[in-house]
Design a protein around this motif. Structure first.
Motif, short mmCIF file in Angstrom:
data_model
loop_
_atom_site.label_atom_id
_atom_site.label_comp_id
_atom_site.label_asym_id
_atom_site.label_seq_id
_atom_site.Cartn_x
_atom_site.Cartn_y
_atom_site.Cartn_z
N ALA A 42 85.64 12.57 98.60
CA ALA A 42 86.42 12.82 97.39
C ALA A 42 87.87 13.12 97.72
O ALA A 42 88.78 12.75 96.97
CB ALA A 42 85.81 13.98 96.61
N THR A 43 88.12 13.76 98.85
CA THR A 43 89.49 14.03 99.28
C THR A 43 90.22 12.74 99.59
O THR A 43 91.40 12.58 99.24
CB THR A 43 89.47 14.95 100.52
N VAL A 44 89.54 11.81 100.24
CA VAL A 44 90.14 10.50 100.52
C VAL A 44 90.48 9.78 99.21
O VAL A 44 91.57 9.22 99.06
CB VAL A 44 89.20 9.65 101.39
N MET A 45 89.56 9.82 98.25
CA MET A 45 89.81 9.16 96.97
C MET A 45 90.94 9.83 96.20
O MET A 45 91.77 9.15 95.59
CB MET A 45 88.52 9.16 96.13
N ALA A 46 90.98 11.15 96.22
CA ALA A 46 92.05 11.87 95.51
C ALA A 46 93.40 11.58 96.12
O ALA A 46 94.40 11.43 95.41
CB ALA A 46 91.77 13.37 95.53
N HIS A 47 93.45 11.46 97.44
CA HIS A 47 94.71 11.12 98.10
C HIS A 47 95.17 9.73 97.67
O HIS A 47 96.35 9.51 97.40
CB HIS A 47 94.55 11.19 99.62
N ALA A 48 94.23 8.80 97.59
CA ALA A 48 94.59 7.42 97.21
C ALA A 48 95.01 7.33 95.75
O ALA A 48 95.85 6.50 95.40
CB ALA A 48 93.40 6.49 97.47
N MET A 49 94.46 8.17 94.89
CA MET A 49 94.78 8.09 93.47
C MET A 49 96.02 8.88 93.08
O MET A 49 96.79 8.45 92.23
CB MET A 49 93.60 8.58 92.63
N PHE A 50 96.22 10.06 93.70
CA PHE A 50 97.27 10.94 93.22
C PHE A 50 98.45 11.08 94.18
O PHE A 50 99.57 11.25 93.73
CB PHE A 50 96.68 12.33 92.92
N VAL A 51 98.21 11.05 95.48
CA VAL A 51 99.32 11.21 96.42
C VAL A 51 100.02 9.88 96.65
O VAL A 51 101.24 9.79 96.57
CB VAL A 51 98.82 11.81 97.76
N ARG A 52 99.25 8.84 96.93
CA ARG A 52 99.82 7.50 97.10
C ARG A 52 99.30 6.61 95.99
O ARG A 52 98.58 5.64 96.21
CB ARG A 52 99.43 6.92 98.46
N ALA A 53 99.66 6.95 94.79
CA ALA A 53 99.16 6.24 93.61
C ALA A 53 99.64 4.79 93.59
O ALA A 53 100.79 4.51 93.94
CB ALA A 53 99.62 6.94 92.34
N PRO A 54 98.77 3.87 93.20
CA PRO A 54 99.19 2.48 93.10
C PRO A 54 100.05 2.27 91.86
O PRO A 54 99.57 2.37 90.73
CB PRO A 54 97.87 1.71 93.00
N VAL A 55 101.32 2.05 92.05
CA VAL A 55 102.24 1.83 90.94
C VAL A 55 102.88 0.46 91.08
O VAL A 55 103.05 -0.05 92.18
CB VAL A 55 103.35 2.92 90.88
N ASP A 56 103.20 -0.10 89.95
CA ASP A 56 103.87 -1.39 89.92
C ASP A 56 105.20 -1.21 89.22
O ASP A 56 105.25 -0.93 88.02
CB ASP A 56 103.00 -2.41 89.17
N ASP A 57 106.30 -1.30 89.97
CA ASP A 57 107.62 -1.10 89.39
C ASP A 57 107.97 -2.19 88.39
O ASP A 57 108.82 -1.99 87.54
CB ASP A 57 108.69 -1.06 90.48
#
Length: 80
Positions: A42-57
């Motif tokens: 869950a920590t790995v998933m939270a890091h991927a979602m919130f710390v390095r969130a996939p954004v499209d400029d």
């Protein structure tokens, strides 16, 4: 070409199984080791979602001309 999210997808089951197996080998019961592995995954998933969130400029720039207000976005108003 592998990116960050490809590694995350591989790391989720590896963290779950690996941490669970490590704690089981150390002497913890499986019932206690499994939640620890789930927390690691869950920590790995939270890091991927919130710390390095996939954004499209490109999305923010594409929405700006339709809003009529420049960079402000839609603001809840209809585009009609």
């Amino acid at each position: 070409m592998t990116g960050y999210y490809d590694y995350v997808l591989g790391l989720i089951p590896a963290a779950l199984i690996g941490v669970t197996a490590l704690f089981t080998l150390v002497g913890l019961s499986l019932t206690a080791a499994l939640p620890a592995g789930a927390v690691a995954a869950a920590t790995v998933m939270a890091h991927a979602m919130f710390v390095r969130a996939p954004v499209d400029d490109g999305d923010a720039q594409a929405d700006a001309p339709r809003s009529g207000r420049g960079e402000g976005g839609r603001g809840g108003r209809s585009s009609v």
